[in-house]
Write a protein that holds these residues in place. Sequence first.
Motif, mmCIF file in Angstrom:
data_model
loop_
_atom_site.group_PDB
_atom_site.id
_atom_site.type_symbol
_atom_site.label_atom_id
_atom_site.label_comp_id
_atom_site.label_asym_id
_atom_site.label_seq_id
_atom_site.Cartn_x
_atom_site.Cartn_y
_atom_site.Cartn_z
ATOM 1 N N ASP A 1 -20.074 -15.419 -11.514
ATOM 2 C CA ASP A 1 -20.249 -16.638 -12.306
ATOM 3 C C ASP A 1 -20.322 -16.361 -13.807
ATOM 4 O O ASP A 1 -20.511 -17.287 -14.594
ATOM 5 C CB ASP A 1 -21.531 -17.367 -11.871
ATOM 6 N N TYR A 2 -20.191 -15.128 -14.201
ATOM 7 C CA TYR A 2 -20.379 -14.750 -15.604
ATOM 8 C C TYR A 2 -19.077 -14.281 -16.229
ATOM 9 O O TYR A 2 -18.242 -13.671 -15.589
ATOM 10 C CB TYR A 2 -21.425 -13.631 -15.722
ATOM 11 N N TYR A 3 -18.936 -14.541 -17.527
ATOM 12 C CA TYR A 3 -17.826 -14.027 -18.318
ATOM 13 C C TYR A 3 -18.365 -12.890 -19.184
ATOM 14 O O TYR A 3 -19.297 -13.068 -19.954
ATOM 15 C CB TYR A 3 -17.224 -15.122 -19.200
ATOM 16 N N ILE A 4 -17.751 -11.733 -19.049
ATOM 17 C CA ILE A 4 -18.183 -10.558 -19.794
ATOM 18 C C ILE A 4 -17.097 -10.205 -20.794
ATOM 19 O O ILE A 4 -15.916 -10.109 -20.439
ATOM 20 C CB ILE A 4 -18.440 -9.374 -18.834
ATOM 21 N N PRO A 5 -17.471 -10.004 -22.078
ATOM 22 C CA PRO A 5 -16.449 -9.679 -23.079
ATOM 23 C C PRO A 5 -15.852 -8.300 -22.832
ATOM 24 O O PRO A 5 -16.527 -7.374 -22.392
ATOM 25 C CB PRO A 5 -17.216 -9.714 -24.401
ATOM 26 N N ASN A 6 -14.557 -8.190 -23.099
ATOM 27 C CA ASN A 6 -13.860 -6.911 -22.992
ATOM 28 C C ASN A 6 -14.027 -6.164 -24.310
ATOM 29 O O ASN A 6 -13.327 -6.425 -25.274
ATOM 30 C CB ASN A 6 -12.374 -7.132 -22.692
ATOM 31 N N LEU A 7 -14.968 -5.246 -24.333
ATOM 32 C CA LEU A 7 -15.266 -4.497 -25.546
ATOM 33 C C LEU A 7 -14.782 -3.056 -25.399
ATOM 34 O O LEU A 7 -14.872 -2.469 -24.323
ATOM 35 C CB LEU A 7 -16.772 -4.480 -25.814
ATOM 36 N N ALA A 8 -14.276 -2.509 -26.478
ATOM 37 C CA ALA A 8 -13.829 -1.120 -26.493
ATOM 38 C C ALA A 8 -13.998 -0.577 -27.900
ATOM 39 O O ALA A 8 -13.927 -1.316 -28.881
ATOM 40 C CB ALA A 8 -12.372 -1.019 -26.072
#
Length: 117
Positions: free
Chosen positions: A10-17
């Motif tokens: 149910d969660y949106y997680i940012p794509n961080l790099a």
Amino acid sequence: MDITYTKCGDYYIPNLALSDTTHYHIGKYGRMRRAFLQEHRPIQYSDLVLTEKLFPHLAEIDEACHQRLEVMIPAMAEQEGVTTALKRADQMEWVRRMKSIKARAEEVILAELVYAD
């Protein structure tokens, strides 16, 4: 700045790099510097992490420490008369003196570079 997200349940997680993919070799003195910053300078540590300057900083400190040791140890040995003649005559005395020189040089380097502000 466009941020993309990945849905996990149910969660949106940012794509961080990390933007810089350069690999740094962090040796003994770099790890000691990181531990010092984490424990005694948490704001500076957080700033370095957030600006992605931590690993270049640690690699620079580590390299500077090794370079200083390479210069200091032979200079101190020459100044104190620890030569190959001593090594041939009394190996244990030579080892004792060289260990003492290395310990003193390392103490100076730690105070000046690793544990400095």
